[in-house]
Design a protein around this motif. Structure first.
Motif, PDB file in Angstrom:
ATOM      1  N   PRO A  36       0.613  -1.292  -0.096  1.00 18.67           N
ATOM      2  CA  PRO A  36       0.117  -0.128   0.031  1.00 18.67           C
ATOM      3  C   PRO A  36       0.860   1.430   0.079  1.00 18.67           C
ATOM      4  O   PRO A  36       0.404   2.094  -0.755  1.00 18.67           O
ATOM      5  CB  PRO A  36      -0.737  -0.098   1.118  1.00 18.67           C
ATOM      6  N   SER A  37       1.941   1.238   0.636  1.00 21.00           N
ATOM      7  CA  SER A  37       2.832   2.417   0.695  1.00 21.00           C
ATOM      8  C   SER A  37       3.520   2.731  -0.383  1.00 21.00           C
ATOM      9  O   SER A  37       4.153   3.842  -0.611  1.00 21.00           O
ATOM     10  CB  SER A  37       3.778   2.283   1.966  1.00 21.00           C
ATOM     11  N   HIS A  38       3.759   1.951  -1.364  1.00 21.27           N
ATOM     12  CA  HIS A  38       4.403   1.900  -2.609  1.00 21.27           C
ATOM     13  C   HIS A  38       3.763   1.054  -3.821  1.00 21.27           C
ATOM     14  O   HIS A  38       4.220  -0.009  -4.009  1.00 21.27           O
ATOM     15  CB  HIS A  38       5.802   1.363  -2.356  1.00 21.27           C
ATOM     16  N   PRO A  39       2.714   1.700  -4.204  1.00 21.72           N
ATOM     17  CA  PRO A  39       2.096   0.872  -5.312  1.00 21.72           C
ATOM     18  C   PRO A  39       2.643   0.650  -6.600  1.00 21.72           C
ATOM     19  O   PRO A  39       2.319  -0.326  -7.376  1.00 21.72           O
ATOM     20  CB  PRO A  39       0.718   1.868  -5.628  1.00 21.72           C
ATOM     21  N   ASP A  40       3.838   1.334  -6.867  1.00 23.58           N
ATOM     22  CA  ASP A  40       4.900   1.036  -7.915  1.00 23.58           C
ATOM     23  C   ASP A  40       5.781   0.012  -7.702  1.00 23.58           C
ATOM     24  O   ASP A  40       6.684  -0.325  -8.701  1.00 23.58           O
ATOM     25  CB  ASP A  40       5.223   2.321  -8.520  1.00 23.58           C
ATOM     26  N   PHE A  41       5.856  -0.568  -6.714  1.00 27.88           N
ATOM     27  CA  PHE A  41       6.746  -1.653  -6.277  1.00 27.88           C
ATOM     28  C   PHE A  41       6.046  -3.023  -6.347  1.00 27.88           C
ATOM     29  O   PHE A  41       5.273  -3.337  -5.365  1.00 27.88           O
ATOM     30  CB  PHE A  41       7.400  -1.599  -4.958  1.00 27.88           C
ATOM     31  N   THR A  42       6.274  -3.884  -7.432  1.00 26.75           N
ATOM     32  CA  THR A  42       5.467  -4.943  -7.580  1.00 26.75           C
ATOM     33  C   THR A  42       6.177  -6.418  -8.009  1.00 26.75           C
ATOM     34  O   THR A  42       6.120  -6.767  -8.786  1.00 26.75           O
ATOM     35  CB  THR A  42       4.445  -4.858  -8.842  1.00 26.75           C
ATOM     36  N   PRO A  43       7.052  -6.689  -6.921  1.00 28.70           N
ATOM     37  CA  PRO A  43       7.931  -7.922  -7.206  1.00 28.70           C
ATOM     38  C   PRO A  43       7.128  -9.160  -7.333  1.00 28.70           C
ATOM     39  O   PRO A  43       5.966  -8.886  -6.774  1.00 28.70           O
ATOM     40  CB  PRO A  43       8.809  -7.909  -5.899  1.00 28.70           C
ATOM     41  N   ASN A  44       7.421 -10.139  -7.879  1.00 31.74           N
ATOM     42  CA  ASN A  44       6.719 -11.244  -7.714  1.00 31.74           C
ATOM     43  C   ASN A  44       7.223 -12.544  -7.003  1.00 31.74           C
ATOM     44  O   ASN A  44       6.962 -13.496  -7.136  1.00 31.74           O
ATOM     45  CB  ASN A  44       6.123 -11.784  -9.047  1.00 31.74           C
ATOM     46  N   LYS A  45       8.497 -12.039  -6.188  1.00 31.36           N
ATOM     47  CA  LYS A  45       8.965 -13.275  -5.478  1.00 31.36           C
ATOM     48  C   LYS A  45       9.215 -12.536  -3.923  1.00 31.36           C
ATOM     49  O   LYS A  45       9.665 -11.171  -3.912  1.00 31.36           O
ATOM     50  CB  LYS A  45      10.490 -13.506  -6.156  1.00 31.36           C
ATOM     51  N   SER A  46       8.998 -13.472  -2.920  1.00 33.45           N
ATOM     52  CA  SER A  46       9.051 -12.691  -1.762  1.00 33.45           C
ATOM     53  C   SER A  46      10.460 -13.119  -1.264  1.00 33.45           C
ATOM     54  O   SER A  46      11.256 -14.038  -2.056  1.00 33.45           O
ATOM     55  CB  SER A  46       8.341 -13.461  -0.707  1.00 33.45           C
ATOM     56  N   ARG A  60      14.682   5.633  -3.054  1.00 31.52           N
ATOM     57  CA  ARG A  60      15.572   5.243  -3.797  1.00 31.52           C
ATOM     58  C   ARG A  60      15.840   3.681  -4.291  1.00 31.52           C
ATOM     59  O   ARG A  60      15.970   3.405  -5.299  1.00 31.52           O
ATOM     60  CB  ARG A  60      17.260   5.304  -2.976  1.00 31.52           C
ATOM     61  N   GLN A  61      15.479   2.888  -3.292  1.00 31.81           N
ATOM     62  CA  GLN A  61      15.692   1.221  -3.486  1.00 31.81           C
ATOM     63  C   GLN A  61      14.474   1.016  -4.514  1.00 31.81           C
ATOM     64  O   GLN A  61      14.773   0.158  -5.326  1.00 31.81           O
ATOM     65  CB  GLN A  61      15.968   0.687  -2.222  1.00 31.81           C
ATOM     66  N   VAL A  62      13.307   1.427  -4.205  1.00 34.38           N
ATOM     67  CA  VAL A  62      11.986   1.200  -4.889  1.00 34.38           C
ATOM     68  C   VAL A  62      12.527   1.614  -6.403  1.00 34.38           C
ATOM     69  O   VAL A  62      12.263   1.011  -7.632  1.00 34.38           O
ATOM     70  CB  VAL A  62      10.920   1.813  -4.605  1.00 34.38           C
ATOM     71  N   GLY A  63      12.978   3.012  -6.471  1.00 38.69           N
ATOM     72  CA  GLY A  63      13.436   3.367  -7.960  1.00 38.69           C
ATOM     73  C   GLY A  63      14.511   2.494  -8.686  1.00 38.69           C
ATOM     74  O   GLY A  63      14.354   2.311  -9.685  1.00 38.69           O
ATOM     75  N   ARG A  64      15.477   1.969  -7.785  1.00 41.78           N
ATOM     76  CA  ARG A  64      16.309   1.166  -8.501  1.00 41.78           C
ATOM     77  C   ARG A  64      15.816  -0.226  -8.926  1.00 41.78           C
ATOM     78  O   ARG A  64      16.091  -0.651 -10.160  1.00 41.78           O
ATOM     79  CB  ARG A  64      17.525   0.662  -7.405  1.00 41.78           C
ATOM     80  N   TRP A  65      14.874  -0.636  -8.114  1.00 41.84           N
ATOM     81  CA  TRP A  65      14.100  -1.768  -8.671  1.00 41.84           C
ATOM     82  C   TRP A  65      13.416  -1.708  -9.975  1.00 41.84           C
ATOM     83  O   TRP A  65      13.337  -2.464 -10.723  1.00 41.84           O
ATOM     84  CB  TRP A  65      12.934  -2.442  -7.477  1.00 41.84           C
ATOM     85  N   ARG A  66      12.750  -0.412 -10.190  1.00 43.68           N
ATOM     86  CA  ARG A  66      11.949  -0.062 -11.227  1.00 43.68           C
ATOM     87  C   ARG A  66      12.933  -0.332 -12.445  1.00 43.68           C
ATOM     88  O   ARG A  66      12.412  -0.630 -13.363  1.00 43.68           O
ATOM     89  CB  ARG A  66      11.201   1.151 -10.955  1.00 43.68           C
ATOM     90  N   LYS A  67      13.918   0.521 -12.326  1.00 43.03           N
ATOM     91  CA  LYS A  67      14.902   0.502 -13.388  1.00 43.03           C
ATOM     92  C   LYS A  67      15.496  -0.653 -13.677  1.00 43.03           C
ATOM     93  O   LYS A  67      15.720  -0.824 -14.970  1.00 43.03           O
ATOM     94  CB  LYS A  67      16.048   1.605 -13.036  1.00 43.03           C
ATOM     95  N   CYS A  68      15.809  -1.643 -12.987  1.00 49.88           N
ATOM     96  CA  CYS A  68      16.092  -3.133 -13.207  1.00 49.88           C
ATOM     97  C   CYS A  68      14.980  -3.900 -13.710  1.00 49.88           C
ATOM     98  O   CYS A  68      15.215  -4.415 -14.889  1.00 49.88           O
ATOM     99  CB  CYS A  68      16.733  -3.539 -12.067  1.00 49.88           C
ATOM    100  N   VAL A  69      13.965  -4.041 -13.043  1.00 47.36           N
ATOM    101  CA  VAL A  69      12.812  -5.115 -13.191  1.00 47.36           C
ATOM    102  C   VAL A  69      11.578  -4.648 -13.414  1.00 47.36           C
ATOM    103  O   VAL A  69      10.774  -5.681 -13.396  1.00 47.36           O
ATOM    104  CB  VAL A  69      13.285  -6.578 -12.279  1.00 47.36           C
ATOM    105  N   GLY A  70      11.317  -3.453 -13.030  1.00 43.67           N
ATOM    106  CA  GLY A  70       9.855  -2.845 -13.139  1.00 43.67           C
ATOM    107  C   GLY A  70       9.480  -3.073 -14.558  1.00 43.67           C
ATOM    108  O   GLY A  70      10.227  -3.679 -15.475  1.00 43.67           O
TER     109      GLY A  70
END
Length: 333
Positions: A148-158, A262-272
């Motif tokens: 809920p706090s970061h709707p643009d962070f959507t990994p599919n592995k825990s 910053r970390q969510v942004g890095r995730w988006r640039k890599c595998v978002g």
């Protein structure tokens, strides 16, 4: 010595307190539900079931590993040199003293102070003194997590799935000497919820002193070491001395901190959805004419599609699913 002992006692008390909070927030219960409720599908041609690795050794030897470098390296950021070096060399600029690879390196650097903003004692205490403030994520029918706090962070592995399936050569939580801090960090895997490591061979999958490619889900070596990222100034010691995946573990457990954006942004640039590695991997599927998701390549006769890119994405908590691949074949996105 007394100060070191006091810190150890405080650390254990903090871990115990956080464990109780995680229990009250339902994180442990949800992790168990995720682990217990994953459907077991019948085997299909050219598609394999994802398997959770526990104490079992790899099922096959790899000729690729036999010819690979034995140098221990660990994937920790967007610059996975095993993939980009060859590709960028071809696009080197004809202008004197400039190259496309140098430009790309500069574009992807994280600019930050190279030293922590806290003294050592305060810094060490902060790594375990945080308390969970966010509820556990939800997971949709396609296996995607939603925070809920970061709707643009959507990994599919825990984090648990990444660890159990094999990552970072089994060495992510090995004792780590920090040159920036002049201390060795160890045993911090113990802060993980017990359900994440139950029946898991910790010395093999978490704290192996040497990088073992066959422990990885795709049995390949990829990336750079945490020490190399620290030397480059890309580790934020104020929060997570081991880098992105440690941040993800704590974020999943409910911690929120000033480094989240910053970390969510890095995730988006890599595998978002438009992430670099995700797009490159999907393009490889299309160029190879492969319409079925490849797992770890263990099935005889199955065509492998860039195991290194697959492993890199896996380290970033993303796996290509059949739904994602089908959509890319339809739309190119």
């Amino acid at each position: 010595m007394a100060e070191s002992k006091d810190f150890g006692v405080r650390r254990l008390e903090n871990i115990k307190r956080n464990g109780a909070l995680l229990e009250s927030l339902g994180v442990n219960e949800q992790a168990k539900a995720i682990h217990d409720s994953r459907p077991i599908e019948p085997a299909k041609k050219k598609r394999k079931i994802e398997k959770t690795k526990l104490n079992l050794p790899p099922s096959r030897a790899s000729a690729r590993i036999a010819s690979a470098s034995s140098r221990p390296i660990y994937d920790e950021d967007v610059l996975t040199h095993a993939i980009v070096t060859t590709k960028q060399t071809k696009s080197t600029s004809s202008k004197k003293g400039t190259s496309a690879s140098k430009t790309k390196l500069e574009e992807t650097r994280d600019i930050r102070p190279e030293i922590p903003t806290k003294d050592l004692g305060e810094l060490q205490a902060s790594w375990t003194s945080w308390t969970p403030t966010a509820p556990p994520p939800t997971r949709d029918e396609e296996g995607v997590f939603h925070f809920p706090s970061h709707p643009d962070f959507t990994p599919n592995k825990s984090p648990e799935e990444v660890l159990r399936e094999g990552c970072f050569g089994g060495s992510y939580f090995r004792p780590l000497y920090s040159k920036k801090l002049s201390i060795t960090i160890s045993n911090d895997w113990e802060e993980l919820p017990p359900s994440w490591t139950t029946n898991l061979n910790v010395p093999t999958y978490l704290t192996s002193p040497s990088y073992e490619p066959e422990m990885n889900k795709f049995h390949v070596t990829c990336g750079q070491s945490i020490e190399e990222w620290e030397a480059a100034g890309w580790i934020n010691h104020d929060f997570d001395v081991r880098g992105w995946f440690q941040w993800y573990c704590r974020f999943f457990m409910g911690r929120r901190c000033a480094d989240d954006e910053r970390q969510v942004g890095r995730w988006r640039k890599c595998v978002g959805r438009t992430g670099r590695w995700r797009r490159m991997l999907l393009k490889k599927y299309v160029s190879a004419g492969v319409r079925e998701v490849v797992d770890d390549g263990a099935e005889d006769g199955q065509e492998e599609v860039s195991p290194v890119m697959h492993q890199t994405c896996h380290h970033w908590a993303f796996m290509v699913t059949q739904e994602v691949l089908d959509e890319y074949w339809r739309t190119g996105k």
